[in-house]
Design an enzyme around this catalytic site. Structure first.
Site, PDB file in Angstrom:
ATOM      1  NE  ARG A  35      -3.599  -0.023   2.691  1.00  0.00           N
ATOM      2  CZ  ARG A  35      -4.418   0.104   3.749  1.00  0.00           C
ATOM      3  NH1 ARG A  35      -4.452  -0.838   4.659  1.00  0.00           N
ATOM      4  NH2 ARG A  35      -5.167   1.169   3.868  1.00  0.00           N
ATOM      5  CG  HIS A  81      -6.772  -2.066  -4.868  1.00  0.00           C
ATOM      6  ND1 HIS A  81      -5.436  -2.254  -4.598  1.00  0.00           N
ATOM      7  CD2 HIS A  81      -7.181  -1.064  -4.041  1.00  0.00           C
ATOM      8  CE1 HIS A  81      -5.043  -1.404  -3.675  1.00  0.00           C
ATOM      9  NE2 HIS A  81      -6.077  -0.675  -3.305  1.00  0.00           N
ATOM     10  CE1 TYR A 125     -23.945  13.253 -10.872  1.00  0.00           C
ATOM     11  CE2 TYR A 125     -22.642  13.415  -8.866  1.00  0.00           C
ATOM     12  CZ  TYR A 125     -23.872  13.313  -9.486  1.00  0.00           C
ATOM     13  OH  TYR A 125     -25.017  13.270  -8.742  1.00  0.00           O
TER      14      TYR A 125
END
Length: 845
Positions: A35, A81, A125
């Site tokens: 990570r 993931h 969006y």
């Protein structure tokens, strides 16, 4: 609990300290490897790598349409993931932001946040696709160039590392906090970084000093300054260092003798809203009494933070306080920590670059081995086909004599020294391959394959060949990605620069037809209509307007061919309502000389050209770099013959078509390349063959999609699409664009015009008539125009100009330009100060 249950349970007794220690170490390594830390080879963390790989599989290339960000988030979570969607989308957002990454990896459409700290819109969006930089990180991944591993559930595979044609760890830098360690690597300029890498590839034993000569320091996407080189050298030599970053600030003089500090660039990762809050807090606490106002005039073109000061304030002292108390000065602590062979290591500059070079050499070897196997396989098949064609009669007899395909296969294997794969290819061969042309194609293919096999074998076996291949690859990438440095590095003993009025802020430069000039902050020019800035002088109007920066220089080209330099930073700063000063106050014109055109140049580049047209039909093209030493007193810009004069001047990119028009209504269009580049003082060559008594009245390099509004002395006009002007050879007679000159009068000029434009018609009595371009009829060159303006008896049209407002000003960088008539010829009467606007002759198209 039953006895049977206890018998099947496995109970292990362990000390609590030991269990805690091992579990914490396992967790820490998971965070570090999976990570927090980037891989030193491709500079990416697993989430970045998985996002790019998922986008590649989805076909979201730079040439394809954008797709919803939700598509990427879903694909990454479902395939690679196993974490939250917020983490994935936050990473995508940062990969889009040009103020976060020096070279963004994702091209986004929609709201992806701002430097003020505004949040991005939800992923339903926004839309994304990869950038060319991302494609270079993924290049050749399909050629078995990197290892793959199973994904989290074993259904799919994902790359362990990307092939990474660019040294991405230093290109975009990295940030990450793990358990007990952190990484913070700054971004760099691609051209400088690739130069350092190329030197290390060619000279593996070079020292850090040689690399420092090519890589001076980090280059942040937000610009600003790095003050001092000690922190840079420490970071490059040891892997740790502290960079003193400062905002880019300059001083502007305002009304009543008051000064303002103008912030145009912030230190990297500094939030502008936080800076405003810090300054406001200082003022309210009485610790910055010299500040009277604070305004944020930033827009999409850049940052502009205005800090107004009292009349007697000392700007440098105020700035020192702001540097001490706010994030206008910010420290970037470099920690070059990355994963090397799966383990975290702190790397110096040579180690970072060396790790990437070793990775690329391995990728090149694996890619060459992959291609070698495929080329060898194909050559094997082609050799078999050629052998069959050499004995085609025997092959046909064996096939015809066999009862089944399997029998034919056995017969061919027994009769010829062929492999099973070659026999299968022969049996699948079409009859058209028996033609002579196809036989020649096979022979040519085999020669090509053998040459390719030799080249690939060399790459696989010889590291020197691989290094040569890598250097050629680096040179190609340097040409594509080299761009100007944004962050300026100041020496340790250099006093911080606080320049006056001219920094790098966007300026709206305005010039009137009468020659009055001023500059004002671009942020104040929005919504300004041309009629609002007219002077009281009759016949003056908004002639030109363009956006530029303080580093630009204006070139004034005169009728006698002289070139005068006028830095934008020297222009008087004004407001929307102020009136400028006459341009002749800033340059030294010879007696009787007049300005023909004003051109803007940010840099005097070799790939930009100044084209000069004369009234007697000559054209001269020179590299813009020839004018780098121009000064206010003027230099020779073009050699002009006795009796001739400059009628137009404009800047081009070298690939334009030029258009000349004469008073009698003749026009000629020819490629700019038909005129070779000449020295600055040369006279040029013939552009058009003029009839006796005819002269050139206009010349330009119009855009291909533009209309040319042609105006005559009798007030007639028409718009001709530029595509209607056929391309001819230079120095011809051209063709007629005024078929009824006796009725319409002679040609006075032309100008580019679109439906939304306003056009000014300058009349012989000193007045001006304005019309919309849309009201002028569109015609071909062979058709007559129509009356466009109503003229009084004895009055004629002398010139036609575009009327532009400040809100429509374009960025004035050296590109294709236009100059039609003779602007700036009129001299205002005494006591009149017209307000000015103009759209400059050099504008990016």
């Amino acid at each position: 609990m039953t006895q049977g249950t206890l018998q099947h349970e496995r109970i292990e007794r362990r000390a609590l300290e030991e269990e805690m220690r091992e579990s914490f170490i396992d967790y820490s390594m998971s965070v570090i490897v999976q990570r927090a830390l980037p891989d030193a080879r491709d500079g990416l963390k697993p989430v970045h790598r998985r996002i790019l790989y998922a986008m590649l599989e989805e076909g979201m290339r730079p040439s394809r349409p954008h797709k919803k960000s939700a598509t990427v988030v879903g694909d990454v979570l479902g395939r690679y993931h196993p974490h939250g969607d917020g983490a994935v989308y936050d990473t995508i957002v940062r990969m889009v932001q040009d103020f976060s990454l020096r070279y963004p990896l994702i091209d986004g459409q929609g709201n992806f946040g701002s430097i003020d700290g505004d949040s991005a819109a939800a992923y339903r969006y926004t839309e994304v696709r990869m950038t060319p930089v991302a494609m270079d990180l993924l290049a050749d991944i399909e050629r078995d160039t990197v290892d793959v591993r199973p994904n989290f559930d074993g259904r799919l595979t994902e790359p362990v590392v990307l092939p990474c044609r660019l040294p991405h760890l230093l290109l975009n830098g990295s940030d990450g906090i793990a358990v007990g360690m952190a990484t913070k690597i700054p971004p760099h300029n691609a051209g400088e970084l690739l130069a350092a890498v190329d030197h290390l590839v060619a000279n593996p034993q070079c020292d850090t000093d040689e690399l420092l000569a090519r890589l001076p320091g980090p280059d942040f996407p937000t610009g600003g300054y790095i003050h001092g080189r000690a922190g840079i050298e420490s970071a490059y030599r040891t892997g740790r260092g502290r960079l003193d970053m400062r905002a880019r600030v300059h001083v502007e003089e305002g009304r009543f003798g008051k000064s303002s500090l103008i912030v145009t660039e912030l230190p990297y990762q500094v939030n502008k809203t936080r800076v405003i809050g810090q300054i406001t807090k200082l003022v309210r606490a009485g610790r910055a009494d010299a500040i009277t106002d604070l305004r944020d005039e930033s827009d999409r073109d850049g940052i502009r933070l205005v800090i107004e000061l009292k009349r007697d304030a000392k700007p440098r002292k105020v700035l020192a306080t702001l540097f001490k108390k706010t994030q206008l000065r910010y420290t970037f602590g470099v920690i070059m920590l990355a994963l090397v062979h799966g383990k975290p290591e702190e790397l110096d500059l040579r180690a970072v670059l060396g790790t990437w070079i070793d990775h690329r050499l391995a990728v090149i070897r694996r890619g060459a081995a992959h291609d070698l196997a495929r080329a060898g396989d194909r050559a094997h098949i082609v050799e078999g086909l050629q052998a069959a064609l050499d004995e085609i009669d025997r092959v046909i007899d064996i096939i015809r004599g066999s009862k089944t395909p399997a029998g034919a296969r056995k017969g061919l294997l027994a009769a010829f020294d062929l492999t099973e794969r070659q026999v299968d290819a022969i049996l699948a061969m079409r009859l058209v391959r028996l033609t002579g042309l196809e036989r020649d194609k096979l022979a040519e293919e085999l020669r090509t394959l053998r040459a390719e096999i030799a080249r690939l074998t060399d790459l696989v076996e010889d590291e020197t060949a691989r290094r040569g291949f890598l250097r050629a690859e680096i040179r190609e990438l340097a040409q594509r990605y080299d761009d100007p440095r944004r962050t300026e590095i100041l020496d340790d003993d250099t006093e911080f620069r606080l320049s006056k009025a001219g920094g790098g802020e966007a300026q709206l430069v305005l010039v009137s037809r009468g020659g009055y000039v001023k500059a004002q902050p671009a942020a104040t020019g929005g919504g300004m209509a041309g009629a609002e800035v007219l002077s009281d002088r009759q016949g003056d109007f908004a002639r030109h307007a363009f956006l530029t920066r303080g580093a630009h220089t204006l070139l004034a080209i005169t009728t006698r061919g002289n070139a005068h330099a006028l830095p934008v930073s020297a222009l008087p700063r004004g407001t929307r309502s102020s009136r400028g000063r006459h341009v002749e106050e800033f340059i030294d014109l010879e007696l009787g000389d007049e300005i023909v055109a004003l051109l803007a140049a940010e840099t005097f580049a070799d790939d930009r050209f100044l084209v000069v047209a004369t009234r007697q039909g000559h054209v001269k093209r020179s590299a813009l770099s020839e004018y780098a030493n121009a000064r206010s007193a003027g230099i020779i810009g073009a050699g002009i013959a006795r009796g001739d004069e400059v009628v137009a001047a404009f800047v081009t990119d070298g690939s334009s078509d030029l258009l000349f028009a004469t008073r009698s209504g003749q026009a000629i269009r020819f490629p700019e390349s038909a005129t070779r580049a000449m020295g600055r003082t040369a006279r040029g060559v013939k552009a058009i063959d003029l009839a006796r008594g005819d002269v050139v009245v206009a010349a330009a390099a119009p855009r291909a999609d533009s209309d040319l509004l042609v105006a005559t002395a009798a007030g007639y006009g028409k718009r001709i699409p530029f595509t209607e002007f056929k391309v001819q050879g230079r120095a011809g007679k051209g063709f007629t664009i005024l078929p009824e000159r006796e009725r319409t009068g002679s040609l006075v000029g032309f100008t580019e015009a679109h439906d939304a434009d306003e056009v000014a018609w300058a009349l012989s009595d000193g007045s001006v008539e304005s019309t919309s371009a849309a009201s002028v009829i569109r015609r071909s060159p062979r058709e007559a125009g129509r009356p466009a303006v109503r003229l009084r008896a004895g009055v004629a049209v002398e010139a036609v100009h575009p009327m532009h407002s400040g809100r429509r000003a374009r960025t004035a960088s050296p590109g294709r330009g236009q100059t039609g008539e003779l602007p700036l010829r009129e001299t205002p009467s005494d006591g009149e100060e017209p307000q000015a606007e103009l759209e400059f002759e050099t504008q990016d198209r």
